[in-house]
Design an enzyme around this catalytic site. Structure first.
Site, PDB file in Angstrom:
ATOM      1  N   GLN A  29     -21.250  59.921 -68.258  1.00 29.44           N
ATOM      2  CA  GLN A  29     -19.790  59.937 -68.143  1.00 29.44           C
ATOM      3  C   GLN A  29     -19.339  60.745 -66.929  1.00 29.44           C
ATOM      4  OE1 GLN A  29     -19.061  61.665 -72.010  1.00 29.44           O
ATOM      5  NE2 GLN A  29     -20.583  63.249 -71.598  1.00 29.44           N
ATOM      6  N   ASP A 153     -18.631  65.985 -83.603  1.00 33.18           N
ATOM      7  CA  ASP A 153     -17.662  66.530 -82.648  1.00 33.18           C
ATOM      8  C   ASP A 153     -17.723  65.654 -81.406  1.00 33.18           C
ATOM      9  OD1 ASP A 153     -16.065  67.980 -80.992  1.00 33.18           O
ATOM     10  OD2 ASP A 153     -17.296  69.792 -80.986  1.00 33.18           O
TER      11      ASP A 153
HETATM   12  N1  AG3 Z   1     -13.619  66.206 -79.045  1.00 32.77           N
HETATM   13  C1  AG3 Z   1     -12.655  65.406 -78.380  1.00 32.77           C
HETATM   14  C2  AG3 Z   1     -11.584  64.786 -79.139  1.00 32.77           C
HETATM   15  C3  AG3 Z   1     -10.996  63.601 -78.460  1.00 32.77           C
HETATM   16  C4  AG3 Z   1      -9.874  63.890 -77.525  1.00 32.77           C
HETATM   17  N2  AG3 Z   1      -9.294  62.660 -77.116  1.00 32.77           N
HETATM   18  C5  AG3 Z   1      -8.474  62.510 -76.073  1.00 32.77           C
HETATM   19  N3  AG3 Z   1      -8.126  63.516 -75.343  1.00 32.77           N
HETATM   20  N4  AG3 Z   1      -8.023  61.312 -75.790  1.00 32.77           N
HETATM   21  C6  AG3 Z   1     -13.476  67.535 -78.646  1.00 32.77           C
HETATM   22  C7  AG3 Z   1     -14.601  68.212 -78.031  1.00 32.77           C
HETATM   23  C8  AG3 Z   1     -14.406  69.664 -78.313  1.00 32.77           C
HETATM   24  N5  AG3 Z   1     -15.577  70.242 -78.841  1.00 32.77           N
END
Ligand code: AG3
Length: 278
Positions: A29, A153
């Site tokens: 990514q 996560d």
């Molecule tokens: N996980 C990301 C959640 C998604 C956010 N989505 C977005 N901004 N469109 C979080 C990682 C933190 N540990």
């Protein structure tokens, strides 16, 4: 200069940026790190906000302490994704924890967070932590009846994270969990990911008896109204250890026993979207 996350041409979020600190295309990514005017350092993956130094506590406290305070004596936890280390930091606040395994697909995320986000990576070298950098789906296949809690996560259901929102994945999670275990996945925003929420909670309900979506107000995620969903055959987030929750809350900026109860209250339009079983 502004960082802008665009929500499918429907809306957007802008953050005033002081400077760009890093930019690279990893194997998986696009990784960008900015220093913002108000929120400290910001990590984005493929242009999506993952965390800022200032607000990360909301997400990380809520994805960990809600399930952990529901488990009697949590010892072994698996984090799929979570390469910034924020979830690991929170999990280790529970004294009973013996082992935290983090399986992040992209080692570059963790390497860069060690440089730019020392407050989330601060516990990654704790002797109870084991780090693996590989595909979480494949990694988990090697486990059976081992973890008390499995936390997903992940990023949005695009790019490397898609499989983590599907029934095959939840079946693998169930196999890797102890019989009385619980899982929790970040489950997106009811404003912008209605279909994702319906399909993922439906898939969880096909695999687990109890499915419970709850709310965490994450300012910098789309709409700010963010959800997480727990699933278990025997545990319910309503039956949590209030005493431990209060003790943990002393170290938290968002989570506390009142939030634990209140987070489970869903607005009517959200109830219609998810498959809540309890
Ligand atoms: N996980 C990301 C959640 C998604 C956010 N989505 C977005 N901004 N469109 C979080 C990682 C933190 N540990």
């Amino acid at each position: 200069m502004w960082f802008v996350e665009n929500y499918d041409e429907k809306a957007s979020l802008g953050l005033k940026v002081k400077k760009k600190l890093h930019e690279e295309q990893s194997k998986f990514q696009k990784i960008d790190i900015y220093e913002t005017e108000f929120f400290g350092n910001l990590l984005t993956l493929d242009g999506l906000v993952m965390l800022t130094e200032k607000d990360e506590f909301v997400y990380h406290e809520m994805i960990t302490h809600m399930p952990l305070c529901t488990i009697k004596n949590p010892e072994r936890v698996l984090v799929i994704g979570g390469g910034d280390g924020g979830a690991v930091r929170e999990i280790l606040k529970h004294d009973s924890i013996k082992e935290v395994v983090m399986c992040e697909i992209d080692q570059r995320v963790t390497d860069l967070c060690r440089i730019y986000f020392p407050t989330t990576t601060c516990k990654l070298d704790d002797p109870r932590v084991k780090l693996h950098f590989e595909d979480g789906f494949k990694f988990m296949d090697g486990y059976e009846g081992y973890f008390d809690l499995i936390i997903t996560d992940s990023s949005d259901p695009v790019g490397p994270g898609v499989a983590l929102f599907q029934e095959d994945y939840y079946r693998l999670v169930k196999k890797a969990l102890k019989p009385g275990g619980i899982m929790v996945s970040q489950s997106e925003s009811p404003w912008y990911f209605e279909d994702t929420m319906t399909s993922m909670t439906g898939a969880m309900a096909n695999v687990f008896k109890n499915v419970q979506t709850y709310i965490a107000l994450v300012t910098l995620y789309p709409s700010g109204l963010w959800t997480m969903t727990a699933a278990s055959d025997s545990l319910s987030l309503y039956d949590f250890d209030e005493k431990r929750s209060a003790k943990i809350a002393e170290t938290c900026k968002y989570y506390n026993p009142e939030i634990h109860k209140g987070a489970l209250a869903l607005p009517n339009f959200v109830k219609k979207i998810v498959h809540n079983t309890k």
